[in-house]
Scaffold this motif. Sequence first.
Motif, PDB file in Angstrom:
ATOM      1  N   LEU A   1     -28.653   1.899 107.306  1.00 35.28           N
ATOM      2  CA  LEU A   1     -27.823   0.697 107.232  1.00 35.28           C
ATOM      3  C   LEU A   1     -27.182   0.374 108.571  1.00 35.28           C
ATOM      4  CD1 LEU A   1     -25.913   1.600 103.952  1.00 35.28           C
ATOM      5  CD2 LEU A   1     -27.870   0.066 104.141  1.00 35.28           C
ATOM      6  N   ASP A   2     -26.886  -0.916 108.758  1.00 34.43           N
ATOM      7  CA  ASP A   2     -26.092  -1.347 109.901  1.00 34.43           C
ATOM      8  C   ASP A   2     -24.616  -1.371 109.525  1.00 34.43           C
ATOM      9  OD1 ASP A   2     -28.285  -1.761 111.562  1.00 34.43           O
ATOM     10  OD2 ASP A   2     -28.528  -3.840 110.915  1.00 34.43           O
ATOM     11  N   LEU A   3     -23.761  -1.074 110.500  1.00 40.11           N
ATOM     12  CA  LEU A   3     -22.318  -1.227 110.374  1.00 40.11           C
ATOM     13  C   LEU A   3     -21.907  -2.409 111.234  1.00 40.11           C
ATOM     14  CD1 LEU A   3     -19.567  -0.138 109.338  1.00 40.11           C
ATOM     15  CD2 LEU A   3     -19.459   1.233 111.436  1.00 40.11           C
ATOM     16  N   LEU A   4     -21.196  -3.368 110.630  1.00 31.63           N
ATOM     17  CA  LEU A   4     -20.806  -4.587 111.336  1.00 31.63           C
ATOM     18  C   LEU A   4     -19.299  -4.601 111.543  1.00 31.63           C
ATOM     19  CD1 LEU A   4     -22.900  -7.164 109.264  1.00 31.63           C
ATOM     20  CD2 LEU A   4     -23.655  -5.660 111.123  1.00 31.63           C
ATOM     21  N   LEU A   5     -18.860  -4.699 112.780  1.00 31.86           N
ATOM     22  CA  LEU A   5     -17.437  -4.817 113.080  1.00 31.86           C
ATOM     23  C   LEU A   5     -17.047  -6.287 113.039  1.00 31.86           C
ATOM     24  CD1 LEU A   5     -16.960  -2.331 116.062  1.00 31.86           C
ATOM     25  CD2 LEU A   5     -17.000  -1.884 113.599  1.00 31.86           C
TER      26      LEU A   5
END
Length: 272
Positions: A144-148
Amino acid sequence: MRLAICSWSLQATSPADLVEKVRATGIPRVQLRLDDVAEDPAWADAPAALREGGVELVSGMMQTRGEDYSTLDTIRVTGGLLPDEHWEHNRDTAARVADLAAGLGLPSVSLHAGFLPHDAADAADHPLTRRTGAVADLFADRGLDLLLETGQEDAATLDRFLDAADRPNLFLNFDPANMILYGMGDPLAALRTLLPRVKQAHAKDAVPAAEPGTWGTEVPVGEGAVDWAAFLEILRGGGYDGELILEREAGDARVDDLRAGAAELRPLMRPA
């Protein structure tokens, strides 16, 4: 680009209430707050209820423990992954949220990491840089990607921070209104700078604060300072084809405001 809705905007009291309110907006796509789903039994059935109701889940969101948005000073101290007293809880919640998001087939989860270090020399060894990297690794382990989420810093600071964190799955959820609310510069200029890192975008609007050091004011999409035609043109020019996710965190007519925002945006989303 397609429209979606932030689940928390609707202030739902139950999964069934959330489904009903999403349907009332006329937008059957949702970014779902997942920490409640992972930790509160009353919300455990929310993903199934949404899908059974014909609502598509497009991504997730995680809120960290102890955030106090009363003032700019309180959120600076309490926001995101920085408070030591909540770090272990937030790390463990992130792992549960990552498991949940992976099980739901979601591509990404967003969160506010907190106020980022503004000194470039400090960023590489800052506790927030290390903790953000550790959480990004939890998501990477599950594909998964983590989006700030943007807003609590200017574009240059955020760009440096992402370089310092140095994780291939760490990207941005761009929220133009947050930059206005926090007084962190022109959101259009910031979007041009950060566009290669943007994996998701929020549609929220605001007007600047009357006095420095205070909050701006969130307003319905189309009533604030964001130039939506220019915003969408920049996204299109950069090849962005993800969701444009409507968010409303103020006011007592959330469904009506989201419907009005969608009506404002739909004509602008059509290619010229």
